[in-house]
Design a protein around this motif. Structure first.
Motif: not given
Length: 363
Positions: A70-98
Motif C-alpha cells: 500500500s505504501a507503493l500503491k499510494v505513491g511511495g518509491d521504495l518499500a522494505h519488509v524486515f521479517c523472519t526467514a520463514s515469512a520472507a520467501a512467501v512475501i517475496k512471492i506475493y510481490s517482486p516490488e518489495l
C-alpha cells in the motif's frame, strides 16, 4: 531529520469538544494537499518516500505485505519488509516490488537448551544491527503488522523501536507493536515522531495501562483518546473506528471521509503503509520549505497532517473498492484503489492540467 516542532494556531473555524480542541477539516485538507509531491519526470527514485515494515512471521505473512504494497500503491518509491526467514520467501512471492530482508528468527526455531540468555541477547543484537544499518536510507519505519506474539520477535521489535527512536527515525506502530507499548509505554513516551494506530481493543489496552477509565457516565471517546495521548506526552494517535480520531494532545482532528461498508481483514495494515508514506512526504516538504525560506510553513504538527492524509486516502480507497466489489471486497481490492483515492481527493486539478480531461474516479 527535521527536528523543529510545529504547533497549531487556532483558526476561527476551530472549536472545542468537551475541552478538546477540534481542528477545521477544510484547512487541514488544504495543507495535506501541499505536501503531496507532484508527478514529474525530474524527480529521482526515493524522493517520494522510502519506507519499511517490521513484521511477518511463520503465521502472518499477509499484514506486512499489505502494509508495504500500500505504501507503493499510494505513491511511495521504495518499500522494505524486515521479517523472519520463514515469512520472507512467501512475501517475496506475493510481490517482486518489495525488498524483503529475512533477518529474524523465532523462539520455535531453537530447542529450549539452545536459547540461553546469552544466545538470545546475541540474536537480538544481531537482528537490530541488521535493521539499523538501513535507518539512514529510510524515511519512516512501520512496526507491528504480522509481528505476532513470539517472545523473541517482540524483544527484537522492542530493541529496534528504541534504536529507531535514538536515531530520530519516524515510527508508525500498529498491531502487536501496540501490545508492546501497552506493556511498556516508556518505549514511546515523549517521542513526537511517532504515530500509534490502535483499534478499539488495542486502545482499551493502552487506556488501561495509562490509567484512563473507559467506564462511567461521561464515556466520551474523543475525551478519552485525548487523555491517553496526554499521558503518553509525545506520540500522535490515530484511533480507528466508524470515524478516525487523530490527536496529538494539542489538536484533535476527526476524519469522517466515507469508507466502504465492508470490514475485511488487513484494512488497518493498509492504513499503516499509507501513513508511513504521508509521514515521509510531510517531513520532506517541511524540510525543503524550511531550506528555501520562500514557502509558508504549515502550522500543524507534521504527524497530524500525515495522519489525516493517510486516514482520508485509506477510507476513500475503501469506498472506491466497495462500490465495485460490494460484499466480495477484500484488502487487495483496496490496494488497487490507493492511487485513485489520492487523485480524486487531492490531485484532480493537477492531473487534468497535465492532459487528462476527467478525474480518475469519484468518492
Amino acid at each position: 531529520m527535521l527536528a523543529r516542532q510545529y504547533s497549531k494556531n487556532l483558526s476561527a473555524d476551530t472549536h472545542q469538544h468537551g475541552g478538546v480542541i477540534i481542528s477545521a477539516l477544510d484547512e487541514i485538507k488544504s495543507e495535506v494537499k501541499r505536501v503531496i509531491p507532484p508527478l514529474s519526470d525530474d524527480r529521482f527514485k526515493g524522493q517520494s518516500g522510502k519506507v519499511a515494515v517490521l513484521g511477518g512471521c511463520r503465521e502472518y505473512t499477509g499484514p506486512p505485505y499489505f502494509a508495504a504494497i500500500s505504501a507503493l500503491k499510494v505513491g511511495g518509491d521504495l518499500a522494505h519488509v524486515f521479517c523472519t526467514a520463514s515469512a520472507a520467501a512467501v512475501i517475496k512471492i506475493y510481490s517482486p516490488e518489495l525488498i524483503v530482508h529475512p533477518y529474524f528468527s523465532e523462539s520455535t526455531d531453537y530447542k529450549d537448551v539452545e536459547l540461553t540468555e546469552e544466545k538470545r541477547a546475541s540474536i537480538i543484537l544481531e537482528a537490530t544491527a541488521e535493521v539499523e544499518s538501513w535507518f539512514t536510507r529510510l524515511d519512516c519505519l512501520v512496526v507491528g503488522p504480522g509481528l505476532g506474539r513470539d517472545p523473541l520477535l517482540l524483544d527484537i521489535a522492542r530493541s529496534v523501536i528504541l534504536h529507531a527512536r535514538e536515531a530520530q527515525l519516524p515510527l508508525v506502530l500498529d498491531g502487536d507493536a501496540l501490545f508492546l507499548v501497552a506493556r511498556e509505554p516508556e518505549l514511546v513516551q515523549g517521542y513526537t515522531q511517532c504515530v500509534l494506530t490502535p483499534n478499539l481493543n488495542e486502545f482499551r489496552r493502552l487506556a488501561s495501562t495509562m490509567g484512563v477509565s473507559l467506564h462511567g457516565p461521561n464515556n466520551d471517546r474523543i475525551k478519552k483518546i485525548h487523555d491517553v495521548v496526554l499521558q503518553l506526552s509525545g506520540p500522535t494517535m490515530v484511533s480507528k473506528g466508524p470515524v478516525d480520531v487523530i490527536c496529538d494532545g494539542k489538536t484533535t482532528v476527526v476524519c469522517s471521509t466515507q469508507a466502504g461498508a465492508r470490514r475485511c481483514g488487513s484494512q488497518g495494515d493498509i492504513l499503516t503503509g499509507c501513513l508511513a508514506v504521508f509521514v515521509s512526504w510531510t517531513l520532506a516538504f517541511l524540510e525543503n520549505a524550511a531550506k528555501s525560506g520562500e514557502v509558508v510553513l504549515p502550522e500543524y504538527n507534521p504527524m497530524i497532517l500525515a495522519s489525516f492524509g493517510g486516514c482520508t486516502v485509506t477510507r476513500a480507497a475503501s469506498a472506491c473498492a466497495f462500490a465495485i466489489k460490494r460484499r466480495s471486497m477484500l484488502a487487495g481490492d483496496m490496494v488497487e484503489q490507493m492511487g485513485n483515492a489520492v487523485d480524486v481527493l487531492f490531485d484532480a486539478a493537477s492531473t487534468m492540467a497535465q492532459g487528462n480531461t476527467e478525474p480518475a474516479g469519484r468518492i
